[in-house]
Scaffold this motif. Structure first.
Motif, PDB file in Angstrom:
ATOM      1  N   VAL A 176      -3.624  19.087 -13.921  1.00 49.12           N
ATOM      2  CA  VAL A 176      -2.662  19.239 -12.831  1.00 49.12           C
ATOM      3  C   VAL A 176      -1.443  18.354 -13.074  1.00 49.12           C
ATOM      4  N   LEU A 217      -1.027  28.473 -13.368  1.00 49.18           N
ATOM      5  CA  LEU A 217      -1.168  28.560 -11.913  1.00 49.18           C
ATOM      6  C   LEU A 217      -0.122  27.671 -11.264  1.00 49.18           C
ATOM      7  N   HIS A 248      -9.689  21.627 -10.426  1.00 46.43           N
ATOM      8  CA  HIS A 248      -9.152  20.749 -11.461  1.00 46.43           C
ATOM      9  C   HIS A 248     -10.222  20.388 -12.483  1.00 46.43           C
ATOM     10  N   ILE A 271      -2.023  23.683 -14.201  1.00 43.63           N
ATOM     11  CA  ILE A 271      -1.630  23.894 -12.814  1.00 43.63           C
ATOM     12  C   ILE A 271      -0.393  23.042 -12.543  1.00 43.63           C
ATOM     13  N   PHE A 315       1.706  21.717  -9.511  1.00 46.86           N
ATOM     14  CA  PHE A 315       1.442  21.518  -8.090  1.00 46.86           C
ATOM     15  C   PHE A 315       2.640  20.828  -7.454  1.00 46.86           C
TER      16      PHE A 315
END
Length: 377
Positions: A26, A151, A176, A183, A185
């Protein structure tokens, strides 16, 4: 590896950002509202097109200047602030809509998504009957079932109340720990970033102020993050042992072992610790006859007066007898600092009065983790 660069004018706003992110884990885009975080995400999805840009995702070139791959040809999943589910479809039908949009090879199955997000019991319910947290879990599941190579999550918790946020955070932690995909975020809430992110891109007025590992940027004295009232260090570690009699676990971090509450999994389970700077006191030697469980050797790296609270001093420490371990932060009174005569380079003992544990377990663990506050002093 993700390599992103976008530059151009959006209405009256100038965007000029460049950063890299690993191909797994992430990466958080963090900054105040209006700094351009969502604009970056839209550029990565192909929803906003700036001719001055380049985007490469794990070896695939999605943009090179004016050559821009259309959104429908990108293996990207996008989770918005509001869970935009189809009201005329059941939960399962919403999930399978994501499967129909899948591009490329199968990365994650429906069974895996359902188990990770705990949504099997919701299958037959109409979307209008779901809570905010349940709706967002279904939206995340739908995005995952589109088989994304990347993502994107645009403040997925900002529209939820506190209870719903706490409900969904353990599921995001589980994603995660499990998913082999990058990802990105977006958030303006540092508590979310501290729980979920590995890497931080700090944005300010359409530009990147700094980027790097989360723990390093939180403790960087040149950045404004270190002046936050809720300043904390984030440490990664592994479970060494569990004491069922006292309900405690020992977590090994770089430079020491920290005792935290709860039975936190078998030996080797990965865990993340959030240690508030206000809960770290300093001494010349280990305390005697005290209820404090954690007293760790450390070395003072540097110290500076707090610009917001003049009577406080912010201290950066490195754990371990040699001062080569994980970074720790302490916020002490200036009087105590002067009275004890501390200085950079001094070996000291860091006493941890409280530890907030953000549970991150191995992929095999499926039960949501609680957040534990206040190690018994």
């Amino acid at each position: 590896m993700i390599s992103a660069r976008f530059a151009g004018r959006l209405g009256g706003f100038d965007l000029d950002v460049a950063f890299e992110a690993p191909g797994r884990g992430v990466t958080a885009l963090f900054g105040p509202s209006g700094c351009g975080k969502t604009s970056v995400l839209r550029c990565m999805a192909g929803l906003t097109r700036l001719p001055g840009g380049r985007l490469e995702v794990n070896g695939e070139l999605w943009q090179e200047g004016r050559r821009i791959l259309p959104t429908h040809r990108r293996a990207v999943g996008y989770v918005f602030q509001e869970a935009s589910l189809f009201a005329h479809m059941s939960v399962r039908e919403n999930l399978r809509y994501g499967m129909r949009r899948a591009r490329g090879s199968l990365r994650i199955s429906e069974e895996e998504v359902v188990a990770l997000l705990g949504i099997e019991a919701l299958f037959t319910r109409p979307t209008a009957a779901l809570s905010g947290g349940e709706r967002q879990r279904v939206a995340i599941g739908r995005a995952l079932l589109s088989q994304p190579a990347l993502l994107l999550m645009d403040e997925p918790l900002s529209a939820l109340d506190r209870i719903s946020r706490e409900e969904i955070l353990p599921y995001l932690e589980r994603l995660h720990a499990t998913l082999e995909m990058p990802i990105i975020f977006v958030s303006h809430d540092m508590s979310e970033v501290e729980r979920l992110a590995d890497r931080l891109v700090l944005m300010e007025a359409g530009r990147v102020r700094a980027e790097g590992p989360l723990a390093d940027l939180l403790a960087d004295p040149s950045l404004p993050l270190i002046h936050r009232p809720d300043l904390a260090a984030v440490l990664e570690g592994e479970v060494l042992s569990v004491d069922p009699h006292y309900g405690l676990s020992e977590i090994a971090v770089r430079g020491g072992v920290i005792t935290v509450p709860g039975a936190l999994g078998p030996r080797g389970t990965r865990r993340r610790l959030r240690i508030p700077a206000s809960d770290v006191s300093l001494g010349r030697r280990a305390p005697l006859d005290t209820t404090i469980l954690n007293a760790l050797p450390a070395t003072i790296l540097d110290a500076a007066p707090d610009p917001n609270e003049g009577h406080l001093t912010t201290v950066r420490l490195a754990l371990g007898p040699a001062g080569d371990g994980a970074l720790l932060l302490s916020r002490v009174s200036r009087k105590s600092w002067d009275r004890l005569g501390f200085a950079p380079g001094d070996p000291i003992v860091a006493r941890l009065k409280a530890t907030a544990l953000s549970g991150r377990g191995r992929p095999a663990e499926t039960a949501p983790e609680r957040t534990a506050e206040n190690v018994p002093d």
